[in-house]
Design an enzyme around this catalytic site. Structure first.
Site, short mmCIF file in Angstrom:
data_model
loop_
_atom_site.label_atom_id
_atom_site.label_comp_id
_atom_site.label_asym_id
_atom_site.label_seq_id
_atom_site.Cartn_x
_atom_site.Cartn_y
_atom_site.Cartn_z
N ASP A 222 0.86 -1.19 0.00
CA ASP A 222 0.00 0.00 0.00
C ASP A 222 0.90 1.23 0.00
OD1 ASP A 222 -2.38 -1.46 0.10
OD2 ASP A 222 -2.38 -1.55 2.27
N ASP B 2 -7.04 -1.02 -4.27
CA ASP B 2 -8.08 -0.78 -3.26
C ASP B 2 -9.14 0.18 -3.81
OD1 ASP B 2 -6.64 -2.35 -1.46
OD2 ASP B 2 -5.68 -0.62 -0.51
#
Length: 155
Positions: A117, A137
């Protein structure tokens, strides 16, 4: 098959763009170093997420990988049958984003043991500021929204 190519292309772009960005992040950025982004509202910080959102099941990465695999299996089956149906453009677009983003994060889980991430927001509520995202995401969130809206529109 030709009529479904735009949707398959959407899935491929969702997968490929985040794949490339994650690769770049792993090569160029150190972990836990925050880089100011756009007007200091969007920050870049590489983070290795072993769980789901908010580190759910982070200490049980094998369970998380198995759960993610099962979910993607069913999403894939639904996607296959959805693409065979006429119309449903919004649902197909949403499902394409879900498949591309979901498969990219699943690939990370299998090849690295975690998901990379890298996008953090420096505005909004405190709970939002503590979450680090990736492009996959966003594709998953937007894809789920479009799929739900598309199913309501076509009903």
């Amino acid at each position: 098959m030709k009529k479904n190519m735009p949707y398959i292309l959407i899935a491929g772009i969702a997968f490929g763009s985040d794949f490339w960005i994650k690769r770049h992040m792993d090569r160029k950025y150190a972990r836990y170093v925050v880089h100011p982004g756009r007007r200091n509202k969007i920050l870049i910080e590489k983070y290795y997420n072993r769980g789901a959102a908010l580190n759910f099941l982070a200490k049980k990465s094998r369970v998380m990988r198995a759960l993610h695999t099962v979910i993607m299996f069913f999403v894939g089956i639904l996607y296959y049958f959805l693409l065979r149906m006429p119309g449903h453009c919004l649902s197909k677009t949403g499902a394409s984003l879900l498949v591309g983003g979901g498969l990219n994060n699943l690939l990370d889980r299998y090849t690295k043991g975690y998901v990379v991430d890298y996008v953090k927001f420096n505005f909004g509520p405190k709970w939002l500021r503590g979450i680090i995202f990736n492009i996959s995401d966003f594709c998953i969130f937007i894809g789920a929204f479009l799929s739900v809206v598309g199913s309501e529109v076509s009903s």
